[in-house]
Design a protein around this motif. Structure first.
Motif, PDB file in Angstrom:
ATOM      1  N   ALA A 109       0.839  -1.196   0.000  1.00 33.74           N
ATOM      2  CA  ALA A 109       0.000   0.000   0.000  1.00 33.74           C
ATOM      3  C   ALA A 109       0.879   1.253   0.000  1.00 33.74           C
ATOM      4  O   ALA A 109       2.029   1.217   0.438  1.00 33.74           O
ATOM      5  CB  ALA A 109      -0.911   0.013   1.222  1.00 33.74           C
ATOM      6  N   THR A 110       0.318   2.344  -0.499  1.00 38.75           N
ATOM      7  CA  THR A 110       1.016   3.628  -0.542  1.00 38.75           C
ATOM      8  C   THR A 110       0.090   4.717  -0.035  1.00 38.75           C
ATOM      9  O   THR A 110      -1.105   4.707  -0.323  1.00 38.75           O
ATOM     10  CB  THR A 110       1.437   3.963  -1.990  1.00 38.75           C
ATOM     11  OG1 THR A 110       2.281   2.932  -2.477  1.00 38.75           O
ATOM     12  CG2 THR A 110       2.161   5.281  -2.075  1.00 38.75           C
ATOM     13  N   VAL A 111       0.652   5.656   0.711  1.00 35.19           N
ATOM     14  CA  VAL A 111      -0.066   6.850   1.147  1.00 35.19           C
ATOM     15  C   VAL A 111       0.708   8.043   0.602  1.00 35.19           C
ATOM     16  O   VAL A 111       1.933   8.097   0.724  1.00 35.19           O
ATOM     17  CB  VAL A 111      -0.150   6.929   2.689  1.00 35.19           C
ATOM     18  CG1 VAL A 111      -0.599   8.312   3.143  1.00 35.19           C
ATOM     19  CG2 VAL A 111      -1.092   5.862   3.222  1.00 35.19           C
ATOM     20  N   ASN A 128      -3.662   0.958  -5.291  1.00 38.31           N
ATOM     21  CA  ASN A 128      -3.374   0.745  -3.866  1.00 38.31           C
ATOM     22  C   ASN A 128      -2.787   1.986  -3.188  1.00 38.31           C
ATOM     23  O   ASN A 128      -1.935   1.878  -2.314  1.00 38.31           O
ATOM     24  CB  ASN A 128      -2.450  -0.468  -3.695  1.00 38.31           C
ATOM     25  CG  ASN A 128      -2.650  -1.155  -2.366  1.00 38.31           C
ATOM     26  OD1 ASN A 128      -3.647  -0.971  -1.683  1.00 38.31           O
ATOM     27  ND2 ASN A 128      -1.675  -1.956  -1.973  1.00 38.31           N
ATOM     28  N   THR A 129      -3.213   3.172  -3.637  1.00 38.06           N
ATOM     29  CA  THR A 129      -2.719   4.435  -3.089  1.00 38.06           C
ATOM     30  C   THR A 129      -3.860   5.228  -2.485  1.00 38.06           C
ATOM     31  O   THR A 129      -4.914   5.382  -3.103  1.00 38.06           O
ATOM     32  CB  THR A 129      -2.035   5.287  -4.190  1.00 38.06           C
ATOM     33  OG1 THR A 129      -0.961   4.526  -4.750  1.00 38.06           O
ATOM     34  CG2 THR A 129      -1.500   6.583  -3.634  1.00 38.06           C
ATOM     35  N   THR A 130      -3.649   5.716  -1.280  1.00 35.99           N
ATOM     36  CA  THR A 130      -4.601   6.590  -0.600  1.00 35.99           C
ATOM     37  C   THR A 130      -3.983   7.980  -0.562  1.00 35.99           C
ATOM     38  O   THR A 130      -2.812   8.133  -0.221  1.00 35.99           O
ATOM     39  CB  THR A 130      -4.882   6.102   0.835  1.00 35.99           C
ATOM     40  OG1 THR A 130      -5.317   4.737   0.768  1.00 35.99           O
ATOM     41  CG2 THR A 130      -5.941   6.949   1.512  1.00 35.99           C
ATOM     42  N   PHE A 131      -4.768   8.991  -0.917  1.00 40.90           N
ATOM     43  CA  PHE A 131      -4.282  10.365  -0.973  1.00 40.90           C
ATOM     44  C   PHE A 131      -4.856  11.206   0.164  1.00 40.90           C
ATOM     45  O   PHE A 131      -6.020  11.038   0.545  1.00 40.90           O
ATOM     46  CB  PHE A 131      -4.686  11.018  -2.302  1.00 40.90           C
ATOM     47  CG  PHE A 131      -3.954  10.469  -3.479  1.00 40.90           C
ATOM     48  CD1 PHE A 131      -2.775  11.055  -3.905  1.00 40.90           C
ATOM     49  CD2 PHE A 131      -4.428   9.371  -4.167  1.00 40.90           C
ATOM     50  CE1 PHE A 131      -2.072  10.554  -4.995  1.00 40.90           C
ATOM     51  CE2 PHE A 131      -3.747   8.866  -5.257  1.00 40.90           C
ATOM     52  CZ  PHE A 131      -2.571   9.455  -5.678  1.00 40.90           C
ATOM     53  N   TYR A 132      -4.027  12.127   0.669  1.00 38.20           N
ATOM     54  CA  TYR A 132      -4.418  13.081   1.690  1.00 38.20           C
ATOM     55  C   TYR A 132      -3.956  14.461   1.252  1.00 38.20           C
ATOM     56  O   TYR A 132      -2.919  14.591   0.594  1.00 38.20           O
ATOM     57  CB  TYR A 132      -3.774  12.736   3.041  1.00 38.20           C
ATOM     58  CG  TYR A 132      -4.301  11.450   3.622  1.00 38.20           C
ATOM     59  CD1 TYR A 132      -5.344  11.460   4.538  1.00 38.20           C
ATOM     60  CD2 TYR A 132      -3.776  10.228   3.225  1.00 38.20           C
ATOM     61  CE1 TYR A 132      -5.841  10.275   5.054  1.00 38.20           C
ATOM     62  CE2 TYR A 132      -4.278   9.042   3.733  1.00 38.20           C
ATOM     63  CZ  TYR A 132      -5.299   9.071   4.641  1.00 38.20           C
ATOM     64  OH  TYR A 132      -5.805   7.904   5.149  1.00 38.20           O
TER      65      TYR A 132
END
Length: 151
Positions: A109-111, A128-132
């Motif tokens: 996973a990647t953030v 599989n990337t979550t962005f903030y």
């Protein structure tokens, strides 16, 4: 203590409870909300305070060379852990152009913490990337409208 940078499940681990005054006074990031604006040295300090080893890595040869990267030798067990941290300052030679922070986890996973106004999306989706955003709020990209929105 554990580093408080979130994983792909959006759970912020807060084993130390309220942020310790020594972390706040030193400006050391201990949660996803406090990452933006910090240097790579600040991020390294957060992991080192937990007793983890960090090792500088060179950027990929195929990249703009702009990225600053370190590997994290974190204890295994108990779920996914951060294995690599990347800070990329804003740079017109970079494929994403805008500044961002990238946290890669042991489970793939990647953030990414980005500025939605300057981060250029190249190819979509990033799997599989979550962005903030800079404030640590989860955001999503709409490829049809080419816009970011908060959750």
């Amino acid at each position: 203590m554990q580093i408080l940078l979130c994983d792909q499940t959006d759970v912020i681990i807060e084993e130390i409870g309220a942020l310790s005054p020594q972390f706040r006074q030193a400006g050391i990031p201990r949660s996803i909300e406090t990452v933006w604006g910090n240097s790579l040295d600040d991020l390294k300090a957060s992991y080192k305070m937990d007793g983890w080893t960090v090792t500088d890595k060179a950027p990929r040869a195929s990249s703009s060379g702009n990225a600053q990267i370190f590997a994290v030798d974190a204890p295994q067990g108990g779920g996914p852990v951060v294995k690599q941290v990347q800070y990329s300052p804003a740079n017109s030679d970079s494929m994403h152009i805008g500044q961002y922070y990238k946290f890669s986890y042991s489970d793939g996973a990647t953030v990414k913490v980005i500025d939605p106004a300057t981060y250029k999306v190249t190819g979509w989706p990033e799997t599989n990337t979550t962005f903030y955003n800079q404030a640590g709020n989860k955001i999503s990209y709409d490829a049809a409208s080419n816009t970011w929105s908060a959750h």
